[in-house]
Motif scaffolding. Structure first.
Motif, PDB file in Angstrom:
ATOM      1  N   ARG A  28       0.750  -1.137  -0.033  1.00 29.41           N
ATOM      2  CA  ARG A  28      -0.036   0.079   0.026  1.00 29.41           C
ATOM      3  C   ARG A  28       1.034   1.306  -0.153  1.00 29.41           C
ATOM      4  NH1 ARG A  28      -4.666   1.483   4.328  1.00 29.41           N
ATOM      5  NH2 ARG A  28      -4.669   3.623   4.277  1.00 29.41           N
ATOM      6  N   LYS A  29       1.979   1.281   0.667  1.00 31.60           N
ATOM      7  CA  LYS A  29       2.747   2.473   1.003  1.00 31.60           C
ATOM      8  C   LYS A  29       3.683   2.852  -0.496  1.00 31.60           C
ATOM      9  CE  LYS A  29       5.965   4.889   4.028  1.00 31.60           C
ATOM     10  NZ  LYS A  29       6.600   5.288   2.484  1.00 31.60           N
ATOM     11  N   THR A  32       1.191   3.763  -2.814  1.00 33.88           N
ATOM     12  CA  THR A  32       0.830   5.408  -2.627  1.00 33.88           C
ATOM     13  C   THR A  32       2.062   6.461  -2.959  1.00 33.88           C
ATOM     14  OG1 THR A  32      -0.375   4.600  -0.775  1.00 33.88           O
ATOM     15  CG2 THR A  32      -0.118   6.583  -0.819  1.00 33.88           C
ATOM     16  N   ASP A  33       3.258   5.937  -2.615  1.00 34.79           N
ATOM     17  CA  ASP A  33       4.227   6.624  -2.623  1.00 34.79           C
ATOM     18  C   ASP A  33       4.721   7.007  -4.256  1.00 34.79           C
ATOM     19  OD1 ASP A  33       4.494   6.886   0.090  1.00 34.79           O
ATOM     20  OD2 ASP A  33       6.503   5.877   0.195  1.00 34.79           O
ATOM     21  N   ARG A  36       1.982   9.356  -5.904  1.00 36.78           N
ATOM     22  CA  ARG A  36       2.170  10.533  -5.507  1.00 36.78           C
ATOM     23  C   ARG A  36       3.430  11.178  -5.983  1.00 36.78           C
ATOM     24  NH1 ARG A  36       3.685   9.919  -0.536  1.00 36.78           N
ATOM     25  NH2 ARG A  36       1.761   9.779   0.566  1.00 36.78           N
ATOM     26  N   ASP A  69      -7.108   1.483  -1.086  1.00 39.03           N
ATOM     27  CA  ASP A  69      -6.650   2.486   0.188  1.00 39.03           C
ATOM     28  C   ASP A  69      -5.641   3.320  -0.360  1.00 39.03           C
ATOM     29  OD1 ASP A  69      -8.506   0.847   1.752  1.00 39.03           O
ATOM     30  OD2 ASP A  69      -6.854  -0.220   2.519  1.00 39.03           O
ATOM     31  N   ALA A  70      -4.839   3.059  -1.350  1.00 40.47           N
ATOM     32  CA  ALA A  70      -3.872   3.965  -1.678  1.00 40.47           C
ATOM     33  C   ALA A  70      -4.493   5.168  -2.325  1.00 40.47           C
ATOM     34  CB  ALA A  70      -2.924   3.255  -2.642  1.00 40.47           C
ATOM     35  N   TYR A  71      -5.527   4.801  -3.130  1.00 37.70           N
ATOM     36  CA  TYR A  71      -6.261   5.954  -4.075  1.00 37.70           C
ATOM     37  C   TYR A  71      -7.094   6.816  -2.899  1.00 37.70           C
ATOM     38  CZ  TYR A  71      -6.110   3.901  -8.737  1.00 37.70           C
ATOM     39  OH  TYR A  71      -5.771   3.308 -10.077  1.00 37.70           O
ATOM     40  N   ASP A  73      -6.001   7.387   0.208  1.00 39.30           N
ATOM     41  CA  ASP A  73      -5.100   8.203   0.886  1.00 39.30           C
ATOM     42  C   ASP A  73      -4.842   9.443   0.045  1.00 39.30           C
ATOM     43  OD1 ASP A  73      -4.868   6.363   2.804  1.00 39.30           O
ATOM     44  OD2 ASP A  73      -2.862   5.412   2.094  1.00 39.30           O
ATOM     45  N   LEU A  74      -4.512   9.221  -1.193  1.00 43.81           N
ATOM     46  CA  LEU A  74      -4.133  10.330  -2.062  1.00 43.81           C
ATOM     47  C   LEU A  74      -5.188  11.116  -2.311  1.00 43.81           C
ATOM     48  CD1 LEU A  74      -1.870   8.377  -4.408  1.00 43.81           C
ATOM     49  CD2 LEU A  74      -1.246   9.991  -2.960  1.00 43.81           C
TER      50      LEU A  74
END
Lengths: 488, 488
Positions: A28-29, A32-33, A36, A69-71, A73-74
């Motif tokens: 996930r991280k 996400t990173d 981003r 979840d990643a979406y 977060d962003l």
């Protein structure tokens, strides 16, 4: 390293439609990173739609929730936006709009309130709905092979339709085999210049008045342009014989050091002077070509637009073996189509096709198929009929407005085409053009269309070249008023 | 004389849409004779639709019945046909179909029962209905100015969409200002070759294997092509440094007499060998460009098609200042669109734009606007996803069929693209290609893709290059069977 994520044993990659380079540990991280960073660095542009979370999850072989979840977060961080029905997209940020680059040799209408530059039809009257209908019929019925690389001459459907249309409407003698579709007049002229140069031609005669972009195309292919004299009867092709004496004896080498091997003419409607080539001079030009083995390149850019019921057929009909006919959809429909056509003498066809084919520029087949359908269904004739009425009305209004508001100025040239030449008192051209520009009215002086080698005795009086086809209907009367205000 | 009828005091002309030259006296007879002559002489082609009698009568200022009578006479004589709803047309006669002219450098499928030549996608899977929907949305919402001559870089809508897509899908670093739309890869390569030549570059490095039409484009612009060595790790850019020694010292003059000024590579999927450029060699090539001021021309012709979840991003991402990225819709959609794109280093953009603009070849704007809409709506991603599945299945079937029917032959290269290389026993390539041709199966030998200057030590073993994308679905299994029959 570009491939760092791609070579990791798990997720492997983000699916080829989303190429990013995640770093760090944890699915996930990492995801996400990486996303981003791609947004921050500008690689994912604002408004870009991301794959559905389910799709990306399948590609990665991970749980859909991880992607979702990643979406999320962003979205929370403001990098992405999510809206029902529109999917997940990169959030908008203020970005610089692309700067328009001025096209060399083409005037843009940037900053002008009214644009009366010649050379463009009324784009607002492009028959969008009829064109889309024709496109649907054409693409629905096209064979699969039509979508391939194809014949460098262009689609046979269009060449067949054009052969019929040009014979009927312009008196052109042809068959589909001798037609080559090109990306507008410039492209055709470039191909012809290339072939002439390879044949050993060094000089091409042009008219004293015309478009420098055309002369530049010939110059680029290695040819020199020599302007023919222009007098009260229009362009005088008599000089062709005078220039040609050096090569007259050697029929195999037209256009050697002294003579010219070809002549570029607009016989139906000289641009911009607006007169047809005198009948005696039509015959003289063709005689020259026959005697010397020269070629005439006939620019029939607006032959469809004649308002006084005196259409002049194509010069090509006088001798299809010595005249190349060039036509275009840029005035009759829209320049943006980038569609033109050449009707070639049999002796030239193979060379031009090979020159074009070796670089593999067919034009897009969909527009070609659509234009063929447009011609076959009668939609082209209907469109031209309407356009002719509109432009004729504008020309009449222009002449009437001049008579009322600027009686010292009169329009010369025949009632045809999309532009008129307004004769001005001597010495006033530059000041009128400048005054117009100050008032936001774009208009061209005649001098900007004069070949640099034109003899002083051929330089016509001061004049404006007014493109009455350019403005949309709603702007026409305002443009006309503005024009009358700047005229002496 | 072309204008004889036009200058007669009565009818004046037949309306500009029907240019004929009637002779004799009497309106009806004159019209009938002129029309008959136009049909007999072939100027009015079979199937050509004549104007409605009412329309023509209005144009001529004569009674509609006169026109209707003339039409009726000619229908009776068999020259015309009249059918309700279809109007009056020139009667059909058997005419020669236009002969297809083989495109130099392009193989046609004429006379072949099955075509497995590489380089073409499955044209039957072009998303016609989705494309038409996008065309309708795009043309309906386009501003009028979009239909004009426009920016030589192409429409900003498409450049903006592509900037987003290429960043997301291929890892390309760009902005819309540095994208130039062109009429396919060849056109882009020609423009680049032209600019390189003007900069004083004399030699361009190419790969030992590729398409001769690409090398020919560079040769036409005055450049010489030098093939880089090819070994078991693929193309070796090490020679760039060896060749470049003559100019290494003078950074301002890359590609002088001894060195090369640019290298044309297909890093994601070498054509036709089917291998990616080794990661070390990617870095080496970019290093060379940085050190010498050279340019890499990256041919990303099928980067969208990778089936093993190991996508390799564009080389351009490693150094956007030294790599020109070239992409095309010819493999992902259809060659007939004639749409490609270049992503240029900032230092090159102005020169390329000026070179393109001076000849005024934008591509047709309608397809550009449609592709932008196609990208924005997600239809392009959906289409690619489906195409990838289909091609991957075909590749798997090809590999399975080889294992079963021709165990001596195996496919090399990565699981990607639209073609595979089948290694053959030494000395059998020509006989297999000939045997295939006799059976109506078109397939290419590897030797036809070898640069003529390739060193003997770089010449790979005999092989076939099989385009599994070419046949339509219904012909695929037959083509595969035919292939297995001719393999040793």
């Amino acid at each position: 390293m570009v491939d760092s994520w791609a070579t990791s044993p798990s997720g492997q990659a983000l699916g080829i439609d989303l190429h990013i380079e995640p770093t760090g540990s944890g699915l996930r991280k990492g995801l996400t990173d990486a996303l981003r960073e791609a947004v921050r660095g500008g690689r994912l542009a604002p408004g870009t739609r991301l794959p559905a979370s389910r799709t990306l999850a399948v590609d990665l072989g991970i749980a859909r929730n991880t992607v979702a979840d990643a979406y999320a977060d962003l979205v929370a961080e403001g990098w992405l936006t999510a809206r029902q029905g529109s999917g997940t997209r990169v959030a908008e940020r203020p970005v610089e709009a692309p700067r328009p680059t001025p096209t060399p040799g083409r005037r843009t209408s940037g900053g002008l309130h009214y644009d009366l530059h010649p050379g463009r039809p009324d784009l607002a009257s492009f028959p969008r709905s009829e064109w889309l209908k024709a496109a649907r019929r054409a693409l629905t019925s096209a064979p699969n092979e039509a979508l391939g690389y194809g014949d460098p001459r262009g689609r046979p459907e269009l060449r067949t339709s054009l052969a019929g249309y040009l014979a009927r409407a312009r008196g052109v003698h042809t068959d589909p085999d001798r037609i080559v579709i090109c990306a507008g007049f410039h492209h055709g002229l470039m191909l012809l210049g290339d072939v002439l140069r390879r044949r050993g031609v060094q000089n091409v005669a042009v008219e004293s008045y015309g478009l420098d972009v055309h002369w530049d195309v010939l110059t680029r292919t290695g040819l020199r342009t020599r302007p023919l004299p222009f007098d009260d009867l229009g362009t005088d092709p008599g000089a062709l014989d005078d220039w040609g004496t050096g090569t007259k004896g050697s029929a195999g080498q037209p256009g050697g050091a002294a003579g010219v091997g070809a002549a570029l003419l607009a016989p139906a409607h000289q641009f911009p002077m607006g007169v047809p080539l005198h009948p005696d001079r039509r015959a003289a030009a063709v005689d020259w070509a026959r005697r010397t083995g020269g070629l005439i390149l006939e620019d029939d850019y607006d032959g469809e637009f004649r308002y006084d019921r005196q259409p002049v057929g194509a010069l090509q009909g006088l001798d299809p073996d010595r005249v190349v006919y060039l036509g275009t959809a840029s005035k009759s429909l829209a320049p943006g189509l980038r569609l033109g056509w050449m009707v070639l003498p049999a002796s030239l066809t193979q060379e031009v096709v090979e020159s074009k084919g070796s670089i593999d520029w067919s034009c897009g087949v969909l527009d070609q198929l659509t234009l063929a359908e447009f011609l076959n269904s009668g939609a082209y004739d209907r469109h031209l009929r309407g356009a002719r009425l509109r432009y004729r009305r504008r020309r009449d209004q222009l002449v009437a407005a001049l008579a009322e508001h600027a009686p010292a100025v009169h329009a010369t040239g025949i009632a045809a085409g999309l532009h008129a030449v307004l004769q001005l008192p001597p010495g006033t051209e530059q000041s009128v053009v400048r005054a117009a520009a100050w008032q936001g009215l774009g208009v061209a002086g005649l001098s900007s269309f004069r070949h640099e080698d034109t003899a002083a005795s051929d330089a016509r009086a001061d004049a404006l070249v007014v493109g009455y086809g350019t403005p949309p209907d709603h702007a026409w009367s305002g443009a006309l008023d503005a024009l009358c205000r700047v005229l002496p």
